[in-house]
Design an enzyme around this catalytic site. Structure first.
Site, PDB file in Angstrom:
ATOM      1  CG  HIS A 269      -1.846   1.152   1.322  1.00  0.00           C
ATOM      2  ND1 HIS A 269      -3.165   1.090   0.963  1.00  0.00           N
ATOM      3  CD2 HIS A 269      -1.640   2.427   1.726  1.00  0.00           C
ATOM      4  CE1 HIS A 269      -3.724   2.277   1.133  1.00  0.00           C
ATOM      5  NE2 HIS A 269      -2.822   3.116   1.602  1.00  0.00           N
ATOM      6  CD  GLU A 270       1.382   3.607   3.699  1.00  0.00           C
ATOM      7  OE1 GLU A 270       1.538   4.671   3.051  1.00  0.00           O
ATOM      8  OE2 GLU A 270       0.354   3.358   4.355  1.00  0.00           O
ATOM      9  CG  HIS A 273       0.251   6.179  -0.743  1.00  0.00           C
ATOM     10  ND1 HIS A 273      -0.736   6.920  -1.341  1.00  0.00           N
ATOM     11  CD2 HIS A 273      -0.350   5.510   0.285  1.00  0.00           C
ATOM     12  CE1 HIS A 273      -1.900   6.708  -0.704  1.00  0.00           C
ATOM     13  NE2 HIS A 273      -1.692   5.849   0.276  1.00  0.00           N
ATOM     14  CD  GLU A 299      -5.714   5.590   0.224  1.00  0.00           C
ATOM     15  OE1 GLU A 299      -4.861   6.493   0.399  1.00  0.00           O
ATOM     16  OE2 GLU A 299      -5.726   4.544   0.897  1.00  0.00           O
TER      17      GLU A 299
HETATM   18 ZN    ZN Z   1      -3.175   5.219   1.668  1.00  0.00          ZN
END
Ligand code: ZN
Length: 505
Positions: A269-270, A273, A299
């Site tokens: 997830h990170e 980003h 996101e």
């Molecule tokens: Zn996030």
């Protein structure tokens, strides 16, 4: 370009560059505070961050800035500017006008109110005491109502807040999108709950060595194209990503001894980003455009890598052997298929941050509808727990046993971040829609993942999204990539297809 325009433009660029340098320094101070700064220095550090934030805020609303913006916005001048300069001016003007409209003493008061509220909220959550937080939350809501008046009401009062996180997003658009999503996801969740063929994920909850968890996380980040020469992975209480500049984008995760997937998925997830921030075009550095275009698009990238790639069958077709070899004792009897299904369990749980891909959206819709009621229908803060609980019953079929697991669970409202929650679900919808186009343009999409060849996917996203930073609006991006506006059906289709197969519906 005439001499005078050249001069003003150069001074404007210098000022903007100075502001972005402050932001880089602040980002680093914040990262340090959350990743192992000595405890005794924390209070002093928080003061320093507050002080420098005030300084940088003053620069962005200074007379100097106002002068440049006025001059550069004159239509005869503006037309001479490059695309990047035009968008930088527009971005700075938005921020400048917004801040100018609110009296400075209100901003000061709000800033200390929300800082203080974090501690009060933490304590209230810990003691399951909504009444303890209510007066302060009421004050934060009241001040936001005042700000809306200062800023100017858009289509509805809540629109003014939404626009801060997702430019051009409106209540009218979101109402339609969320109603559609709800109408498809609520029945899907019911079917899943009635399924007699539920995956078993108990083997994921054994003891897993933390060093090896780190090893697989680092490996997967490298596979997806996260550049360790331009970033690093650390541990923090809550995972986050912070882009200091495109050559220094740091991420964190949190390892749990009895939960194998938490750190893996938060790293992906990170990492998503971070790929966005690492691949922003170099010519945007030092401008206000050197960041993601909106919370929702940001996101979409974290969720694309975490869910659409990281929770897919083809992904684990390739990477499961590696995982199994790291944890032979825990996973030796577990097949790929069992593992894939376990990584995709759907549960109508109470806590948003622990939610699966499907129910996550319902958690967000609850919050969106409540925030809209607060600002458009004057819902009283005292009534929040009751409204919260009844919406959980309605959409997720469960009622929180207490406020700590209900209305008090999220940090956002204590920080005054009304209008933010929608971004999470927008991210899921954008991600599914973008993937649909990607599958058409890259027919080898699944074969590549199955072969552990993730870099062409990262390159495609860099080309379509990452490199533009904030120089395109979310709607411009989504139109340019997919040829249509935000459409919730792509997410609903994706989830229906995925879970119909997993739960044999
Ligand atoms: Zn996030």
């Amino acid at each position: 370009m005439e001499q005078n325009v050249e001069q003003v433009l150069s001074s404007f660029r210098q000022l903007v560059r100075k502001i972005s340098s402050y932001h880089e320094a602040l980002g680093l101070l914040g990262w340090d505070l959350r990743t192992g700064a000595p405890r005794k220095g924390a209070e002093m550090r928080a003061d320093t961050i507050g002080m420098l934030s005030t300084e940088v805020f003053k620069l962005s609303i200074s007379e100097e800035m106002g002068g440049y913006i006025d001059f550069l916005s004159r239509s005869d001048v503006f037309d001479q500017l490059s695309d990047i300069d035009q968008r930088s001016v527009t971005e700075c003007r938005k921020e400048y006008e917004r801040s100018q409209k609110v009296p400075p003493e209100k901003i000061q008061k709000y800033s200390s109110l929300t800082t203080h509220a974090q501690t009060v909220w933490e304590e209230a959550k810990h003691n399951n005491d909504f009444k303890g937080f209510e007066p302060m939350l009421a004050e934060i809501v009241e001040m936001n109502r005042e700000f809306i008046d200062y800023w100017g009401v858009k289509d509805t009062r809540y629109d003014t807040l939404l626009d801060m996180y997702e430019p051009d997003m409106t209540v009218a658009k979101l109402d339609a999108v969320f109603d559609r999503l709800k109408s498809r996801l609520v029945p899907l969740l019911q079917k899943i709950q009635e399924s007699s063929d539920k995956p078993d994920n108990s083997f994921l909850k054994q003891e897993y060595d933390l060093k090896k968890q780190e090893e697989i996380g680092l490996f997967l980040l490298e596979q997806m194209g996260y550049d360790f020469q331009a970033g690093r992975l650390d541990e923090s209480e809550h995972p986050f990503a912070t882009g200091l500049n495109p050559g220094d984008v740091r991420i964190t995760t949190h390892y749990y001894p009895e939960d194998l997937m938490s750190a893996i998925f938060s790293s992906l997830h990170e990492g998503g980003h971070a790929l966005y921030e690492q691949n922003i075009s170099a010519d945007l550095v030092g401008t206000p455009l050197a960041t993601g275009t909106s919370m929702g698009i940001h996101e979409s990238q974290s969720r694309f890598w975490e869910n659409i790639v990281g929770r897919s069958r083809v992904f684990w077709d390739h990477y499961y052997d590696k995982l199994q070899s790291l944890f032979p004792k825990q996973l030796s009897g577990v097949t790929k298929e069992q593992f894939y299904r376990a990584a995709n369990v759907v549960e109508n749980s109470l806590i948003r941050i622990e939610a699966d891909e499907l129910t996550y959206n319902l958690h967000i819709i609850v919050r969106y509808e409540i925030e809209k009621m607060i600002f458009n229908e004057n819902l009283a803060v005292a009534d929040l727990p009751q409204v919260w609980n009844s919406k959980y019953e309605q959409y997720l079929g469960i009622t929180p046993p207490n406020d700590a697991q209900g209305v008090l669970q999220d940090v956002h409202w204590s920080g005054g971040d009304f209008g933010y929650f929608a971004s999470y679900s927008l991210g899921n919808m954008y991600a599914a829609q973008i993937t649909q186009t990607m599958r058409k343009e890259l027919p080898q999409f699944e074969d590549w993942i199955a072969a552990g060849n993730l870099l062409p996917i990262k390159d495609w996203l860099s080309d379509k999204i990452y490199r533009y930073g904030k120089s395109r609006t979310p709607s411009e991006l989504i139109m340019a990539i997919t040829g249509e506006e935000l459409n919730p059906d792509y997410l609903a289709d994706y989830l229906e297809q995925k879970y119909t197969e997993i739960y044999k519906l």
